[in-house]
Design a protein around this motif. Structure first.
Motif, PDB file in Angstrom:
ATOM      1  N   TYR A   1       0.809  -1.230   0.000  1.00 38.70           N
ATOM      2  CA  TYR A   1       0.000   0.000   0.000  1.00 38.70           C
ATOM      3  C   TYR A   1       0.833   1.267   0.000  1.00 38.70           C
ATOM      4  O   TYR A   1       1.912   1.324   0.576  1.00 38.70           O
ATOM      5  CB  TYR A   1      -0.881   0.026   1.262  1.00 38.70           C
ATOM      6  CG  TYR A   1      -1.797  -1.150   1.400  1.00 38.70           C
ATOM      7  CD1 TYR A   1      -2.866  -1.330   0.526  1.00 38.70           C
ATOM      8  CD2 TYR A   1      -1.599  -2.085   2.418  1.00 38.70           C
ATOM      9  CE1 TYR A   1      -3.723  -2.405   0.667  1.00 38.70           C
ATOM     10  CE2 TYR A   1      -2.459  -3.167   2.568  1.00 38.70           C
ATOM     11  CZ  TYR A   1      -3.517  -3.322   1.688  1.00 38.70           C
ATOM     12  OH  TYR A   1      -4.372  -4.385   1.819  1.00 38.70           O
ATOM     13  N   TRP A   2       0.273   2.308  -0.590  1.00 43.01           N
ATOM     14  CA  TRP A   2       0.848   3.649  -0.471  1.00 43.01           C
ATOM     15  C   TRP A   2       0.535   4.205   0.921  1.00 43.01           C
ATOM     16  O   TRP A   2       1.356   4.848   1.547  1.00 43.01           O
ATOM     17  CB  TRP A   2       0.259   4.550  -1.559  1.00 43.01           C
ATOM     18  CG  TRP A   2       0.583   6.007  -1.393  1.00 43.01           C
ATOM     19  CD1 TRP A   2      -0.252   7.004  -0.993  1.00 43.01           C
ATOM     20  CD2 TRP A   2       1.854   6.627  -1.617  1.00 43.01           C
ATOM     21  NE1 TRP A   2       0.405   8.210  -0.953  1.00 43.01           N
ATOM     22  CE2 TRP A   2       1.710   8.001  -1.330  1.00 43.01           C
ATOM     23  CE3 TRP A   2       3.108   6.152  -2.019  1.00 43.01           C
ATOM     24  CZ2 TRP A   2       2.765   8.911  -1.447  1.00 43.01           C
ATOM     25  CZ3 TRP A   2       4.154   7.059  -2.137  1.00 43.01           C
ATOM     26  CH2 TRP A   2       3.978   8.419  -1.851  1.00 43.01           C
TER      27      TRP A   2
ATOM     28  N   ILE B   1      -4.583   3.395   6.191  1.00 47.55           N
ATOM     29  CA  ILE B   1      -5.973   3.495   5.722  1.00 47.55           C
ATOM     30  C   ILE B   1      -6.334   2.292   4.851  1.00 47.55           C
ATOM     31  O   ILE B   1      -7.358   1.643   5.026  1.00 47.55           O
ATOM     32  CB  ILE B   1      -6.181   4.779   4.873  1.00 47.55           C
ATOM     33  CG1 ILE B   1      -5.835   6.035   5.656  1.00 47.55           C
ATOM     34  CG2 ILE B   1      -7.614   4.842   4.311  1.00 47.55           C
ATOM     35  CD1 ILE B   1      -6.874   6.483   6.638  1.00 47.55           C
ATOM     36  N   GLU B   2      -5.458   1.995   3.892  1.00 52.07           N
ATOM     37  CA  GLU B   2      -5.797   0.994   2.871  1.00 52.07           C
ATOM     38  C   GLU B   2      -5.877  -0.424   3.425  1.00 52.07           C
ATOM     39  O   GLU B   2      -6.513  -1.284   2.822  1.00 52.07           O
ATOM     40  CB  GLU B   2      -4.783   1.058   1.725  1.00 52.07           C
ATOM     41  CG  GLU B   2      -4.857   2.349   0.937  1.00 52.07           C
ATOM     42  CD  GLU B   2      -3.849   2.364  -0.199  1.00 52.07           C
ATOM     43  OE1 GLU B   2      -4.123   1.777  -1.236  1.00 52.07           O
ATOM     44  OE2 GLU B   2      -2.766   2.964  -0.020  1.00 52.07           O
ATOM     45  N   SER B   3      -5.228  -0.668   4.574  1.00 50.24           N
ATOM     46  CA  SER B   3      -5.265  -2.032   5.101  1.00 50.24           C
ATOM     47  C   SER B   3      -6.453  -2.246   6.047  1.00 50.24           C
ATOM     48  O   SER B   3      -6.657  -3.338   6.553  1.00 50.24           O
ATOM     49  CB  SER B   3      -3.962  -2.337   5.844  1.00 50.24           C
ATOM     50  OG  SER B   3      -3.891  -1.544   7.013  1.00 50.24           O
ATOM     51  N   LEU B   4      -7.249  -1.187   6.280  1.00 53.02           N
ATOM     52  CA  LEU B   4      -8.384  -1.333   7.199  1.00 53.02           C
ATOM     53  C   LEU B   4      -9.445  -2.264   6.616  1.00 53.02           C
ATOM     54  O   LEU B   4      -9.643  -2.311   5.399  1.00 53.02           O
ATOM     55  CB  LEU B   4      -9.029   0.043   7.466  1.00 53.02           C
ATOM     56  CG  LEU B   4      -8.180   1.088   8.196  1.00 53.02           C
ATOM     57  CD1 LEU B   4      -8.961   2.394   8.352  1.00 53.02           C
ATOM     58  CD2 LEU B   4      -7.718   0.579   9.561  1.00 53.02           C
ATOM     59  N   SER B   5     -10.139  -2.953   7.490  1.00 55.78           N
ATOM     60  CA  SER B   5     -11.265  -3.774   7.029  1.00 55.78           C
ATOM     61  C   SER B   5     -12.429  -2.839   6.689  1.00 55.78           C
ATOM     62  O   SER B   5     -12.429  -1.662   7.070  1.00 55.78           O
ATOM     63  CB  SER B   5     -11.694  -4.738   8.133  1.00 55.78           C
ATOM     64  OG  SER B   5     -12.284  -4.000   9.186  1.00 55.78           O
ATOM     65  N   ALA B   6     -13.425  -3.367   5.982  1.00 59.39           N
ATOM     66  CA  ALA B   6     -14.577  -2.539   5.598  1.00 59.39           C
ATOM     67  C   ALA B   6     -15.244  -1.943   6.842  1.00 59.39           C
ATOM     68  O   ALA B   6     -15.632  -0.764   6.851  1.00 59.39           O
ATOM     69  CB  ALA B   6     -15.565  -3.375   4.793  1.00 59.39           C
TER      70      ALA B   6
ATOM     71  N   SER C   1      -9.757  -4.390  -0.203  1.00 62.91           N
ATOM     72  CA  SER C   1     -10.800  -3.409  -0.546  1.00 62.91           C
ATOM     73  C   SER C   1     -11.671  -4.023  -1.642  1.00 62.91           C
ATOM     74  O   SER C   1     -11.242  -4.952  -2.318  1.00 62.91           O
ATOM     75  CB  SER C   1     -10.139  -2.145  -1.088  1.00 62.91           C
ATOM     76  OG  SER C   1      -9.378  -2.452  -2.246  1.00 62.91           O
ATOM     77  N   PHE C   2     -12.898  -3.510  -1.797  1.00 64.34           N
ATOM     78  CA  PHE C   2     -13.725  -4.089  -2.859  1.00 64.34           C
ATOM     79  C   PHE C   2     -13.132  -3.736  -4.237  1.00 64.34           C
ATOM     80  O   PHE C   2     -12.407  -2.754  -4.380  1.00 64.34           O
ATOM     81  CB  PHE C   2     -15.189  -3.640  -2.730  1.00 64.34           C
ATOM     82  CG  PHE C   2     -15.515  -2.273  -3.267  1.00 64.34           C
ATOM     83  CD1 PHE C   2     -15.812  -2.075  -4.615  1.00 64.34           C
ATOM     84  CD2 PHE C   2     -15.577  -1.162  -2.421  1.00 64.34           C
ATOM     85  CE1 PHE C   2     -16.133  -0.817  -5.115  1.00 64.34           C
ATOM     86  CE2 PHE C   2     -15.887   0.100  -2.910  1.00 64.34           C
ATOM     87  CZ  PHE C   2     -16.168   0.273  -4.257  1.00 64.34           C
ATOM     88  N   ARG C   3     -13.381  -4.593  -5.203  1.00 62.45           N
ATOM     89  CA  ARG C   3     -12.918  -4.352  -6.567  1.00 62.45           C
ATOM     90  C   ARG C   3     -14.139  -4.194  -7.474  1.00 62.45           C
ATOM     91  O   ARG C   3     -15.233  -4.633  -7.117  1.00 62.45           O
ATOM     92  CB  ARG C   3     -12.056  -5.519  -7.069  1.00 62.45           C
ATOM     93  CG  ARG C   3     -10.959  -5.909  -6.130  1.00 62.45           C
ATOM     94  CD  ARG C   3     -10.046  -6.984  -6.724  1.00 62.45           C
ATOM     95  NE  ARG C   3     -10.726  -8.162  -7.223  1.00 62.45           N
ATOM     96  CZ  ARG C   3     -11.233  -9.126  -6.465  1.00 62.45           C
ATOM     97  NH1 ARG C   3     -11.161  -9.042  -5.146  1.00 62.45           N
ATOM     98  NH2 ARG C   3     -11.813 -10.168  -7.019  1.00 62.45           N
TER      99      ARG C   3
END
Ligand SMILES: [Zn+2]
Length: 460
Positions: free
Chosen positions: A6-7, A11-16, A334-336
């Motif tokens: 992740y950049w 934030i990006e590794s958080l679960s939904a 994350s959702f795709r």
């Protein structure tokens, strides 16, 4: 957690669920902000009978009315610089860009310094997903005159730390000459072309005419955005073979600044704008919210939650997508989503829904007799039983004696793959692909101006 995935790992590794907790207060804050600062939003919320205090999380966001870009554009035509959703004073706005593609009057968008930072952040996350790194050198062939792909994306590449060459559109021969003089081993990262996919095809044709072997250039990677098509396997393969490069598909929604990239497994775009933009899925006809479950299909709706200048609340994208929530092999969760088509571009012939992408897919099966470039002209108001005209670009080496049999083959593949029987016109090579976005669907019945094409042979 694999931080190098992740950049912005925090934030990006958080679960939904974790992300929803982080975003809920930001939603409440953004809604209170637009209510306080925009008469347009205030009137719309009042008309719907909703107080801003009622909107405190993702579920309550659905109480609010949608925002349509076309409506804001209408206010701009009446004389407003940015439109009635402008919330920050013009003195705080540092950048103006336009959206609107290849035709019509562009819609103006304003960005404060903090908005630009947020755009760069979303861009850097998505570019990191497609494998872009600070050692890479990017040749940006998007239009710097007005549009987001130029200056906005330029600054996102810079935020990531990549080296960027601002080329813009036009002067394609000079570009190929410039690229042919790039040293091969002088950078640690990768030389990367950033353009529309159809421009990569146009450059490949031009290189052939100029006697430049693209395989001898050091460009081994392409990030493609601005128009659909890369998800059609034959089209992607054509670009990869012509350039001897790896390709990455990139999605952008300019009004909210969402950018999403596919990872190396090509399993759809990873949504990576968490904390800055909230995504919803709706049924485009009933406008009911559709739960984001694995395989669900619907239209994407975006809400900016930290925007200052021109916040977009529940903006309809008119992009019909399929979402995936199963874990991706890359490790991101994350959702795709895959873009099935723009609901604006969909038309109905004899009761069948048609997206231009399905026509593209059909035509690619006839390569190399056709180039894969085409436009659809809708002469009659859909839904209609009268088939549209499809203008198809043919290759140089198809003799005129074979034109009628090629037309028959085109009609057959389109009938099979896209479920309608078109009227076909063959046009000469190089007449369709453009340096800007290539528009596929022309609503002639609405007065849409089709490009000047050179018809070679029409259906007998
Ligand atoms: Zn992935």
């Amino acid at each position: 957690m694999n931080a190098s995935l992740y950049w912005r790992p925090e934030i990006e590794s958080l679960s939904a669920a974790q992300l929803r907790r982080l975003e809920a207060p930001l939603i409440a804050e953004q809604i209170a902000y637009v209510y306080a600062n925009s008469a347009y939003y205030r009137q719309r919320f009042d008309a719907a009978g909703i107080r801003p205090e009622q909107v405190t999380d993702h579920a309550s966001l659905a109480l609010l009315p949608f925002t349509e870009k076309s409506e804001l554009a209408a206010y701009q035509r009446q004389g407003q610089l940015f439109g009635p959703h402008q919330c920050a004073p013009t003195g705080d706005i540092i950048r103006m860009v336009g959206t609107g593609g290849s035709s019509g009057t562009p819609t103006r968008l304003g960005w404060t310094a903090k908005d630009v930072q947020a755009y760069d952040e979303m861009g850097a996350r998505a570019l990191w997903t497609v494998g872009c790194r600070p050692d890479d050198l990017i040749i940006n062939c998007f239009n710097y005159r007005l549009y987001s792909g130029g200056i906005m994306d330029h600054s996102a590449f810079e935020a990531l730390g990549a080296t960027i060459l601002p080329y813009g559109v036009g002067q394609s021969k000079q570009l190929l000459e410039l690229l042919s003089h790039f040293p091969k081993q002088d950078i640690k990262g990768e030389y990367t072309l950033y353009s529309t996919p159809s421009y990569a095809v146009r450059l490949a044709d031009l290189a052939e005419d100029m006697g430049i072997d693209l395989h001898s250039l050091p460009i081994r990677k392409g990030i493609f955005s601005g128009e659909p098509g890369l998800q059609v396997p034959g089209y992607r393969q054509r670009i990869e073979e012509a350039w001897n490069m790896r390709t990455c598909d990139f999605y952008g929604a300019a009004e909210v600044g969402v950018q999403s990239g596919e990872c190396e497994y090509h399993q759809g775009f990873h949504f990576s704008s968490g904390g800055l933009v909230v995504a919803e899925l709706i049924d485009p006809d009933s406008t009911e919210v559709i739960p984001m479950t694995d395989g669900a299909k619907g239209e994407l709706v975006f809400t900016s939650i930290q925007r200052q200048a021109c916040p977009m609340i529940r903006q309809r994208t008119h992009d019909t997508v399929q979402v995936f929530t199963d874990p991706c092999a890359c490790g991101r969760h994350s959702f795709r989503f895959n873009v099935l088509g723009r609901s604006d571009d969909m038309f109905i012939v004899k009761g069948v829904n048609v997206f231009p992408l399905s026509v593209q897919e059909a035509l690619l099966s006839l390569r190399p007799r056709v180039t894969g470039e085409f436009v659809i002209q809708l002469e009659h108001v859909p839904p209609t039983d009268i088939p549209p005209t499809v203008c198809v670009e043919i290759s140089n080496d198809v003799p005129i004696t074979e034109h009628q049999s090629l037309i028959q083959d085109i009609v057959a593949v389109i009938s099979k793959h896209a479920n309608f029987t078109p009227r076909v016109i063959l046009v000469s090579p190089g007449s369709i692909a453009s340096e800007h976005k290539t528009k596929r669907l022309y609503r002639v019945y609405e007065g849409d101006q089709t490009p000047a094409l050179m018809p070679l042979t029409m259906e007998a």
